[in-house]
Motif scaffolding. Structure first.
Motif, PDB file in Angstrom:
ATOM      1  N   MET A  89       0.790  -0.942  -0.126  1.00 59.79           N
ATOM      2  CA  MET A  89      -0.140   0.054   0.065  1.00 59.79           C
ATOM      3  C   MET A  89       1.011   1.305  -0.059  1.00 59.79           C
ATOM      4  O   MET A  89       1.636   1.546   1.114  1.00 59.79           O
ATOM      5  CB  MET A  89      -0.958   0.272   1.467  1.00 59.79           C
ATOM      6  CG  MET A  89      -1.978   1.089   1.326  1.00 59.79           C
ATOM      7  SD  MET A  89      -3.130   0.955  -0.046  1.00 59.79           S
ATOM      8  CE  MET A  89      -4.261  -0.318   0.714  1.00 59.79           C
ATOM      9  N   TYR A 278       2.156  -1.859   4.344  1.00 53.97           N
ATOM     10  CA  TYR A 278       2.106  -0.535   4.577  1.00 53.97           C
ATOM     11  C   TYR A 278       3.527   0.282   4.493  1.00 53.97           C
ATOM     12  O   TYR A 278       4.183   0.347   5.200  1.00 53.97           O
ATOM     13  CB  TYR A 278       1.279  -0.076   5.742  1.00 53.97           C
ATOM     14  CG  TYR A 278      -0.171  -0.456   5.411  1.00 53.97           C
ATOM     15  CD1 TYR A 278      -1.115   0.463   5.293  1.00 53.97           C
ATOM     16  CD2 TYR A 278      -0.587  -1.897   5.651  1.00 53.97           C
ATOM     17  CE1 TYR A 278      -2.575   0.214   5.198  1.00 53.97           C
ATOM     18  CE2 TYR A 278      -1.864  -2.063   5.380  1.00 53.97           C
ATOM     19  CZ  TYR A 278      -2.815  -1.047   5.259  1.00 53.97           C
ATOM     20  OH  TYR A 278      -4.182  -1.329   4.950  1.00 53.97           O
ATOM     21  N   PHE A 283       1.650   5.281   8.679  1.00 59.19           N
ATOM     22  CA  PHE A 283       1.264   4.066   9.238  1.00 59.19           C
ATOM     23  C   PHE A 283       2.305   3.700   9.901  1.00 59.19           C
ATOM     24  O   PHE A 283       3.388   3.393   9.621  1.00 59.19           O
ATOM     25  CB  PHE A 283       0.833   3.075   8.306  1.00 59.19           C
ATOM     26  CG  PHE A 283      -0.307   3.254   7.486  1.00 59.19           C
ATOM     27  CD1 PHE A 283      -1.585   3.425   7.654  1.00 59.19           C
ATOM     28  CD2 PHE A 283      -0.001   3.952   6.287  1.00 59.19           C
ATOM     29  CE1 PHE A 283      -2.684   3.831   7.259  1.00 59.19           C
ATOM     30  CE2 PHE A 283      -1.204   4.320   5.218  1.00 59.19           C
ATOM     31  CZ  PHE A 283      -2.432   4.539   5.668  1.00 59.19           C
ATOM     32  N   ARG A 287       2.814  -3.951   8.341  1.00 57.71           N
ATOM     33  CA  ARG A 287       1.969  -4.622   7.482  1.00 57.71           C
ATOM     34  C   ARG A 287       0.699  -5.215   8.305  1.00 57.71           C
ATOM     35  O   ARG A 287       0.595  -5.282   9.393  1.00 57.71           O
ATOM     36  CB  ARG A 287       2.584  -5.927   6.910  1.00 57.71           C
ATOM     37  CG  ARG A 287       3.425  -6.655   7.785  1.00 57.71           C
ATOM     38  CD  ARG A 287       3.919  -7.780   6.989  1.00 57.71           C
ATOM     39  NE  ARG A 287       4.939  -8.765   7.818  1.00 57.71           N
ATOM     40  CZ  ARG A 287       5.602  -9.830   7.391  1.00 57.71           C
ATOM     41  NH1 ARG A 287       5.416 -10.302   6.179  1.00 57.71           N
ATOM     42  NH2 ARG A 287       6.453 -10.452   8.337  1.00 57.71           N
ATOM     43  N   LYS A 311      -2.099  -6.537  13.073  1.00 52.42           N
ATOM     44  CA  LYS A 311      -1.160  -5.355  12.663  1.00 52.42           C
ATOM     45  C   LYS A 311       0.174  -5.703  13.361  1.00 52.42           C
ATOM     46  O   LYS A 311       0.206  -5.954  14.497  1.00 52.42           O
ATOM     47  CB  LYS A 311      -1.574  -3.979  13.165  1.00 52.42           C
ATOM     48  CG  LYS A 311      -2.790  -3.617  12.296  1.00 52.42           C
ATOM     49  CD  LYS A 311      -3.308  -2.050  12.954  1.00 52.42           C
ATOM     50  CE  LYS A 311      -4.485  -1.567  12.266  1.00 52.42           C
ATOM     51  NZ  LYS A 311      -5.043  -0.344  12.667  1.00 52.42           N
TER      52      LYS A 311
END
Length: 383
Positions: A89, A278, A283, A287, A311
């Motif tokens: 992402m 991520y 963030f 991931r 997470k």
């Protein structure tokens, strides 16, 4: 009770050695495990609210090209046909990962043939000569160019290491592979899959022999003297932290650890894929795992209105943290050499596994290493 072999730690390395000693040589084995369960970090369990199998210590994906290892593990479990694929992402868009033609075409907004993509990356990487790179950032740019580095490597690496890549040594990376195909399988091994009934069932099967006794919730250093006095001639296979065995006499080896936040989400599907990296700094996690997607064949058993996500956060390990990845600084490597000398001099004790050798081992590597130790060091000793 006396034993022929003592194994400290019930991860895949320890269980493999214990199983081989019992099944091949008929030896009595004691396995001492500090945790409340078998299997080390490969352990999995059903999340109680949903029944979805979660990997308690982060995603574990079994893959190998070693036929001996594959044949060995298939004695204890069958495997699904799962093939691991990851998405990354970045700025609200999910990209195919690892870096290949899918990501390149999506990121740069047009089609590049393999030859055109190679030329594009070579042109962007020419900004810095690899031999002149003085830190990880410069090294990465010299390998894949600045645009891909800044989008997919810079912030992710900073989160993993809690350090600006400009402050990390160039030697931390030797290559950043780019695939000039649309193949987005994460692993390219001959064999790949997940244990059909889960990791816990597989690991328990390895230890089911009546010749193997497992003591959970037992700290080796609290019972070592008593157990070794009862079985003074029994070799010990130690798979705990190498520095801990020697009371940190040469210093503490550096590790990274992982933290996990697991939650049940009120939707049937959170992200549509097992693992989403991520890559952006906004963030704090690296991931998100969504475990239902590891076993699509179980969809009829999993709830349609709930899912489990985890997470994952990366940081340097403190004293009481679970060690995951060796940091391997020059100081660590210097300490390691001293610990290896001590280990070699320790009579009747064999050091193995990820913690016992201070190296990251995939599951198949741990099993192969354990089989080699059993064949080359333990068999003649135990006969």
């Amino acid at each position: 009770m006396t034993y022929d072999l003592i194994v400290v730690g019930s991860g895949l390395f320890g269980l493999t050695v214990a199983e081989q000693a019992a099944s091949k040589l008929g030896k009595k084995v004691l396995v001492v495990e500090k945790r409340a369960h078998l299997g080390g970090n490969a352990y999995s369990e059903a999340e109680p609210e949903t029944g979805i199998e979660i990997h308690k210590y982060g995603a574990h994906l079994f893959h190998t090209s070693n036929k001996r290892v594959w044949d060995y593990v298939n004695q204890f479990t069958t495997f699904t046909d799962y093939q691991h694929r990851v998405f990354a992402m970045h700025k609200g868009t999910a990209y195919q990962f690892p870096m290949g033609l899918g990501l390149i075409n999506q990121f740069f907004g047009k089609y590049y043939s393999p030859e055109e993509a190679r030329a594009l990356i070579a042109e962007q990487a020419a900004e810095i000569n690899t031999d002149d790179a003085t830190n990880l950032e410069e090294k990465a740019i010299s390998l894949i160019g600045r645009p891909l580095y800044e989008a997919f490597i810079r912030d992710y690496t900073a989160k993993q290491w809690q350090t600006d890549p400009k402050e990390l040594p160039a030697g931390n990376i030797t290559r950043l592979p780019v695939r000039y195909t649309f193949n987005n399988r994460y692993f390219n091994d001959t064999y790949e899959g997940l244990p059909t009934d889960g990791y816990a069932a597989w690991l328990e099967k390895m230890a089911e022999s009546d010749l193997i006794e497992v003591r959970l919730n037992t700290d080796w250093f609290e019972v070592r003297d008593e157990i070794r006095a009862e079985s003074p001639s029994a070799p010990v296979v130690y798979t705990g932290p190498l520095d801990r065995y020697f009371d940190y006499s040469e210093g503490k080896l550096g590790w990274r650890t992982l933290d996990f936040e697991t939650s049940v989400e009120p939707v049937g599907d959170f992200q549509g894929t097992p693992v989403m990296n991520y890559n952006d700094a906004e963030f704090p996690f690296t991931r998100i795992h969504e475990f239902r997607h590891f076993h699509p064949e179980r969809e009829d058993r999993y709830p349609s209105d709930k899912t489990v996500i985890m997470k994952e956060f990366s940081r340097f390990a403190d004293e009481n943290d679970e060690p995951y990845y060796p940091i391997n600084t020059p100081a660590d490597r210097e300490m390691l050499l001293k610990y290896r000398e001590l280990a070699d001099a320790e009579e009747g004790v064999f050091f193995g596994g990820r913690l016992g050798t201070y190296q990251y081992l995939d599951m198949h590597m741990a099993i192969a290493s354990a089989l080699n130790m059993f064949d080359n060091k333990l068999t003649d000793l135990l006969k």
